[in-house]
Motif scaffolding. Sequence first.
Motif, PDB file in Angstrom:
ATOM      1  N   ARG A  82       0.858  -1.176   0.000  1.00 34.98           N
ATOM      2  CA  ARG A  82       0.000   0.000   0.000  1.00 34.98           C
ATOM      3  C   ARG A  82       0.900   1.234   0.000  1.00 34.98           C
ATOM      4  O   ARG A  82       1.623   1.479   0.958  1.00 34.98           O
ATOM      5  CB  ARG A  82      -0.925   0.029   1.228  1.00 34.98           C
ATOM      6  N   CYS A 108      -5.588  -3.777   6.300  1.00 31.83           N
ATOM      7  CA  CYS A 108      -5.429  -2.475   5.637  1.00 31.83           C
ATOM      8  C   CYS A 108      -6.684  -1.622   5.808  1.00 31.83           C
ATOM      9  O   CYS A 108      -6.592  -0.409   6.065  1.00 31.83           O
ATOM     10  CB  CYS A 108      -5.126  -2.679   4.154  1.00 31.83           C
ATOM     11  N   ASP A 109      -7.861  -2.248   5.659  1.00 32.45           N
ATOM     12  CA  ASP A 109      -9.115  -1.500   5.826  1.00 32.45           C
ATOM     13  C   ASP A 109      -9.270  -0.988   7.251  1.00 32.45           C
ATOM     14  O   ASP A 109      -9.718   0.146   7.468  1.00 32.45           O
ATOM     15  CB  ASP A 109     -10.303  -2.390   5.455  1.00 32.45           C
ATOM     16  N   SER A 112      -6.916   1.933   7.803  1.00 32.42           N
ATOM     17  CA  SER A 112      -7.413   3.116   7.102  1.00 32.42           C
ATOM     18  C   SER A 112      -8.592   3.734   7.836  1.00 32.42           C
ATOM     19  O   SER A 112      -8.734   4.958   7.874  1.00 32.42           O
ATOM     20  CB  SER A 112      -7.829   2.743   5.670  1.00 32.42           C
ATOM     21  N   LYS A 117      -4.876   7.417   5.637  1.00 32.76           N
ATOM     22  CA  LYS A 117      -3.933   6.862   4.674  1.00 32.76           C
ATOM     23  C   LYS A 117      -2.863   6.022   5.370  1.00 32.76           C
ATOM     24  O   LYS A 117      -2.338   6.413   6.418  1.00 32.76           O
ATOM     25  CB  LYS A 117      -3.271   7.993   3.882  1.00 32.76           C
ATOM     26  N   ILE A 118      -2.546   4.886   4.759  1.00 29.47           N
ATOM     27  CA  ILE A 118      -1.501   4.017   5.301  1.00 29.47           C
ATOM     28  C   ILE A 118      -0.154   4.543   4.813  1.00 29.47           C
ATOM     29  O   ILE A 118       0.223   4.341   3.650  1.00 29.47           O
ATOM     30  CB  ILE A 118      -1.716   2.552   4.861  1.00 29.47           C
TER      31      ILE A 118
END
Length: 456
Positions: A82, A108-109, A112, A117-118
């Motif tokens: 990412r 990741c979700d 976030s 933002k990652i």
Amino acid sequence: MIGGLFIYNHKGEVLISRVYRDDIGYVQWEGSIRSSSSYLSPPSPPRRNAVDAFRVNVIHARQQVRSPVTNIARTSFFHVKRSNIWLAAVTKQNVNAAMVFEFLYKMCDVMSAYFGKISEENIKNNFVLIYELLDEILDFGYPQNSETGALKTFITQQGIKGQTKEEQSQITSQVTGQIGWRREGIKYRRNELFLDVLESVNLLMSPQGQVLSAHVSGRVVMKSYLSGMPECKFGMNDKIVIDKAGKGGTTDEAVKSGKQSIAIDDCTFHQCVRLSKFDSERSISFIPPDGEYELMRYRTTKDIILPFRVIPLVREVGRTKLEVKVVIKSNFKPSLLAQKIEVRIPTPLNTSGVQVICMKGKAKYKASENAIVWKIKRMAGMKESQISAEIELLPTNDKKKWARPPISMNFEVPFAPSGLKVRYLKVFESKLNYSDHDVIKWVRYIGRSGIYETRC
């Protein structure tokens, strides 16, 4: 199961490290990168830490690693990227690869949802929070509850806060109960429901106008701002539903829809959808999560509405000149407007100059991309426009003919190319005093180009 989880930056530095099993401590492999100035070569293959193994073989690899799974000395590294951040799950066991990637994408979700933002800066600023999330999501390498709504009830940005007995019982019932994606007690002054039908149409057409392949990939994205624990019902013009209703002749909706139905080849749903009702009644019934979520994905291959037709004409004038004429026609209602239209016409590698004449929009030759880029801001339905170009070529000794790559097109239209229509969207809430008529509903259709190409 998962032996460890590591998060790296683009330099290969470890930002987050969590080891769940001791068997991934060291990885022994042949052909590692060694420097003669730093140390002498050992007689046996070196034993490297799993962190170093991923850094050397993937992040700092001489060639770009395209595979999402890398095996190093019987150790599997499942990784996703990412921006400039790498997430790698490590295991020595024969695990379900799809489940590991589902966990990585869920992780990741969740990140976030908590801090946007990652990025390297955000991960460093929230590393305590990430470790708390990992403690809840993974238990000895086994994925547990990864729903953002459930996690936010007992993990906040500042960390775990003290809970009352009522809140603790609510959390326990939510984590162990059937509805883990929505908490109780949600209240809004105004109940609203947003539904977006987002479709991507893919096409490959021959120069004579014959459709070689075409399909539509669609998503139904919803935003729910509803009080309480409502139940929603969503209906579309699915061919199976229309045929059943038409044979029975009991519903007015079938009469209204008539033959305007679509055949869905395959579809996947959010976990909130009751699959038993869909299989038996073909109705999508669900208790919606709070906020934005993807309700379903689907794919169709029949009776696709192609928004644009591209008619190319390429004529070679000797060996040093090409004449190109491209006509685009819009195939939808005149009352609708297409936006962000872009046509890319490829040119040979030995192009020396291009003269372009277009009826509408702006066109420019980009030598770095070997293409003429034609942009139109808006175009109404049942219209056509054309572009003509004279391409000067440098003489070459190459006897091979120009391969003529296809003309590609990008656009955005305010309808669903598959023909999908929302027949109804109903909300039921028995405990609170509001009905389906009190809910404000918004429905939007957006069709975009995927790989939309025409051979020339």
